[in-house]
Design a protein around this motif. Sequence first.
Motif, PDB file in Angstrom:
ATOM      1  N   ALA A  47       0.825  -1.209   0.000  1.00  0.00           N
ATOM      2  CA  ALA A  47       0.000   0.000   0.000  1.00  0.00           C
ATOM      3  C   ALA A  47       0.859   1.259   0.000  1.00  0.00           C
ATOM      4  O   ALA A  47       0.520   2.254  -0.657  1.00  0.00           O
ATOM      5  CB  ALA A  47      -0.925  -0.003   1.210  1.00  0.00           C
ATOM      6  N   ILE A  48       1.982   1.233   0.721  1.00  0.00           N
ATOM      7  CA  ILE A  48       2.883   2.387   0.713  1.00  0.00           C
ATOM      8  C   ILE A  48       3.366   2.652  -0.708  1.00  0.00           C
ATOM      9  O   ILE A  48       3.386   3.793  -1.173  1.00  0.00           O
ATOM     10  CB  ILE A  48       4.080   2.141   1.647  1.00  0.00           C
ATOM     11  N   GLY A  49       3.749   1.579  -1.408  1.00  0.00           N
ATOM     12  CA  GLY A  49       4.198   1.719  -2.794  1.00  0.00           C
ATOM     13  C   GLY A  49       3.107   2.244  -3.703  1.00  0.00           C
ATOM     14  O   GLY A  49       3.363   3.079  -4.583  1.00  0.00           O
ATOM     15  N   VAL A  50       1.886   1.772  -3.488  1.00  0.00           N
ATOM     16  CA  VAL A  50       0.757   2.222  -4.312  1.00  0.00           C
ATOM     17  C   VAL A  50       0.537   3.723  -4.145  1.00  0.00           C
ATOM     18  O   VAL A  50       0.352   4.458  -5.129  1.00  0.00           O
ATOM     19  CB  VAL A  50      -0.522   1.442  -3.950  1.00  0.00           C
ATOM     20  N   PHE A  51       0.580   4.194  -2.914  1.00  0.00           N
ATOM     21  CA  PHE A  51       0.372   5.618  -2.671  1.00  0.00           C
ATOM     22  C   PHE A  51       1.542   6.448  -3.199  1.00  0.00           C
ATOM     23  O   PHE A  51       1.346   7.581  -3.651  1.00  0.00           O
ATOM     24  CB  PHE A  51       0.158   5.880  -1.179  1.00  0.00           C
ATOM     25  N   GLN A  52       2.741   5.906  -3.157  1.00  0.00           N
ATOM     26  CA  GLN A  52       3.872   6.621  -3.733  1.00  0.00           C
ATOM     27  C   GLN A  52       3.705   6.777  -5.242  1.00  0.00           C
ATOM     28  O   GLN A  52       3.906   7.867  -5.791  1.00  0.00           O
ATOM     29  CB  GLN A  52       5.178   5.873  -3.427  1.00  0.00           C
ATOM     30  N   VAL A  53       3.345   5.696  -5.909  1.00  0.00           N
ATOM     31  CA  VAL A  53       3.159   5.753  -7.359  1.00  0.00           C
ATOM     32  C   VAL A  53       1.972   6.651  -7.703  1.00  0.00           C
ATOM     33  O   VAL A  53       2.024   7.430  -8.668  1.00  0.00           O
ATOM     34  CB  VAL A  53       2.950   4.335  -7.932  1.00  0.00           C
ATOM     35  N   LEU A  54       0.892   6.564  -6.934  1.00  0.00           N
ATOM     36  CA  LEU A  54      -0.281   7.401  -7.171  1.00  0.00           C
ATOM     37  C   LEU A  54       0.077   8.875  -7.062  1.00  0.00           C
ATOM     38  O   LEU A  54      -0.286   9.685  -7.931  1.00  0.00           O
ATOM     39  CB  LEU A  54      -1.377   7.052  -6.163  1.00  0.00           C
ATOM     40  N   ALA A  55       0.798   9.243  -6.008  1.00  0.00           N
ATOM     41  CA  ALA A  55       1.202  10.642  -5.830  1.00  0.00           C
ATOM     42  C   ALA A  55       2.076  11.093  -6.984  1.00  0.00           C
ATOM     43  O   ALA A  55       1.938  12.222  -7.482  1.00  0.00           O
ATOM     44  CB  ALA A  55       1.953  10.801  -4.506  1.00  0.00           C
ATOM     45  N   ALA A  56       2.986  10.227  -7.433  1.00  0.00           N
ATOM     46  CA  ALA A  56       3.891  10.571  -8.527  1.00  0.00           C
ATOM     47  C   ALA A  56       3.123  10.813  -9.825  1.00  0.00           C
ATOM     48  O   ALA A  56       3.384  11.786 -10.539  1.00  0.00           O
ATOM     49  CB  ALA A  56       4.914   9.452  -8.722  1.00  0.00           C
ATOM     50  N   VAL A  57       2.183   9.939 -10.126  1.00  0.00           N
ATOM     51  CA  VAL A  57       1.408  10.075 -11.364  1.00  0.00           C
ATOM     52  C   VAL A  57       0.548  11.341 -11.323  1.00  0.00           C
ATOM     53  O   VAL A  57       0.451  12.083 -12.312  1.00  0.00           O
ATOM     54  CB  VAL A  57       0.528   8.833 -11.584  1.00  0.00           C
ATOM     55  N   LEU A  58      -0.053  11.618 -10.181  1.00  0.00           N
ATOM     56  CA  LEU A  58      -0.893  12.816 -10.056  1.00  0.00           C
ATOM     57  C   LEU A  58      -0.083  14.091 -10.237  1.00  0.00           C
ATOM     58  O   LEU A  58      -0.600  15.091 -10.751  1.00  0.00           O
ATOM     59  CB  LEU A  58      -1.585  12.823  -8.689  1.00  0.00           C
ATOM     60  N   LEU A  59       1.180  14.064  -9.846  1.00  0.00           N
ATOM     61  CA  LEU A  59       2.031  15.244 -10.014  1.00  0.00           C
ATOM     62  C   LEU A  59       2.262  15.592 -11.486  1.00  0.00           C
ATOM     63  O   LEU A  59       2.523  16.752 -11.813  1.00  0.00           O
ATOM     64  CB  LEU A  59       3.389  15.014  -9.346  1.00  0.00           C
ATOM     65  N   LEU A  60       2.181  14.626 -12.339  1.00  0.00           N
ATOM     66  CA  LEU A  60       2.527  14.835 -13.747  1.00  0.00           C
ATOM     67  C   LEU A  60       1.429  15.530 -14.540  1.00  0.00           C
ATOM     68  O   LEU A  60       1.681  16.017 -15.645  1.00  0.00           O
ATOM     69  CB  LEU A  60       2.871  13.494 -14.408  1.00  0.00           C
ATOM     70  N   PHE A  61       0.217  15.575 -14.006  1.00  0.00           N
ATOM     71  CA  PHE A  61      -0.904  16.158 -14.742  1.00  0.00           C
ATOM     72  C   PHE A  61      -1.359  17.455 -14.074  1.00  0.00           C
ATOM     73  O   PHE A  61      -1.609  17.470 -12.852  1.00  0.00           O
ATOM     74  CB  PHE A  61      -2.068  15.165 -14.810  1.00  0.00           C
ATOM     75  N   PRO A  62      -1.467  18.534 -14.833  1.00  0.00           N
ATOM     76  CA  PRO A  62      -1.837  19.833 -14.257  1.00  0.00           C
ATOM     77  C   PRO A  62      -3.136  19.822 -13.467  1.00  0.00           C
ATOM     78  O   PRO A  62      -3.237  20.495 -12.436  1.00  0.00           O
ATOM     79  CB  PRO A  62      -1.946  20.739 -15.489  1.00  0.00           C
ATOM     80  N   ARG A  63      -4.110  19.062 -13.909  1.00  0.00           N
ATOM     81  CA  ARG A  63      -5.405  19.062 -13.232  1.00  0.00           C
ATOM     82  C   ARG A  63      -5.367  18.345 -11.882  1.00  0.00           C
ATOM     83  O   ARG A  63      -6.210  18.600 -11.013  1.00  0.00           O
ATOM     84  CB  ARG A  63      -6.470  18.409 -14.124  1.00  0.00           C
ATOM     85  N   THR A  64      -4.414  17.441 -11.709  1.00  0.00           N
ATOM     86  CA  THR A  64      -4.372  16.644 -10.474  1.00  0.00           C
ATOM     87  C   THR A  64      -3.126  16.921  -9.636  1.00  0.00           C
ATOM     88  O   THR A  64      -2.916  16.269  -8.618  1.00  0.00           O
ATOM     89  CB  THR A  64      -4.415  15.144 -10.818  1.00  0.00           C
ATOM     90  N   VAL A  65      -2.315  17.883 -10.050  1.00  0.00           N
ATOM     91  CA  VAL A  65      -1.030  18.085  -9.394  1.00  0.00           C
ATOM     92  C   VAL A  65      -1.171  18.448  -7.916  1.00  0.00           C
ATOM     93  O   VAL A  65      -0.394  17.963  -7.074  1.00  0.00           O
ATOM     94  CB  VAL A  65      -0.204  19.161 -10.138  1.00  0.00           C
ATOM     95  N   ILE A  66      -2.160  19.248  -7.555  1.00  0.00           N
ATOM     96  CA  ILE A  66      -2.281  19.662  -6.164  1.00  0.00           C
ATOM     97  C   ILE A  66      -2.673  18.481  -5.280  1.00  0.00           C
ATOM     98  O   ILE A  66      -2.230  18.376  -4.120  1.00  0.00           O
ATOM     99  CB  ILE A  66      -3.301  20.823  -6.011  1.00  0.00           C
ATOM    100  N   LEU A  67      -3.489  17.558  -5.814  1.00  0.00           N
ATOM    101  CA  LEU A  67      -3.826  16.346  -5.067  1.00  0.00           C
ATOM    102  C   LEU A  67      -2.572  15.501  -4.876  1.00  0.00           C
ATOM    103  O   LEU A  67      -2.354  14.935  -3.790  1.00  0.00           O
ATOM    104  CB  LEU A  67      -4.903  15.550  -5.805  1.00  0.00           C
ATOM    105  N   GLY A  68      -1.740  15.435  -5.906  1.00  0.00           N
ATOM    106  CA  GLY A  68      -0.480  14.707  -5.796  1.00  0.00           C
ATOM    107  C   GLY A  68       0.433  15.312  -4.742  1.00  0.00           C
ATOM    108  O   GLY A  68       1.096  14.588  -3.993  1.00  0.00           O
ATOM    109  N   VAL A  69       0.465  16.637  -4.673  1.00  0.00           N
ATOM    110  CA  VAL A  69       1.298  17.322  -3.677  1.00  0.00           C
ATOM    111  C   VAL A  69       0.846  16.974  -2.262  1.00  0.00           C
ATOM    112  O   VAL A  69       1.670  16.681  -1.386  1.00  0.00           O
ATOM    113  CB  VAL A  69       1.245  18.851  -3.885  1.00  0.00           C
TER     114      VAL A  69
END
Length: 236
Positions: free
Chosen positions: A73-95
Amino acid sequence: MSLATKLDQLHLQARSNRWLWLFAIFLRVALAFGFITSGMVKVLGNRFTVLPDSHPMGNFLEAIYNTGFYYTAIGVFQVLAAVLLLFPRTVILGVFIYLPIILNICLLSISVRFEGSFVTSPLMVLANLYLLCWYYHRWKYVLPFAQNPAQPQLPTWSELNPRFPVKFFAGVATAMALVVLFAFHGYELMPRNTSKDCKMQCEDSANPQACITFCDCIHLEGQPLQKCLEAYENAR
């Protein structure tokens, strides 16, 4: 002038510079790369390091690895945060997902003096805080003070100021230098990753034998870091 107005003005001033805009993109990509690589190791069920259980960080990571789906689960959340950072619409959620994870890694690295992330994790925390400030206009309404009803209009790419912010990047370089200096000189002793590496620092120690006692306590006896530090003080 209200606090909200001052923050809006500072934010607009920063968002009007082309170099700071490019720096934000660079940090998003760099942070995403850091979490995708480390997160996928956990998602695939592989051990994160080959450190022995005797090492403070190795003992912690082995315990986390043996928790099963929690480790994944830790890995999943790390990858999720990383992917969200790459898209302008979801970047703040990734942060907001990224920050507590990297802050936890940073505190862990400092507490067990793990040189593998002793430098990178504090820098990643600072990078995350920069992005948090960069996207201030998206989350400022959760702050416990009145906000201006009119949203400042952010400039487009063609309207950005191309002047290089020397003072800002000088501050960035200074912050990086301070982190590196703390990593190399912040503690008298570091457990290092191997007994050999640990004992190499004993050559310059004021009490080489006490330093060797500390290294043996960590790598041969597998004792907790705090107990080994107490043994070092007693050996002195």
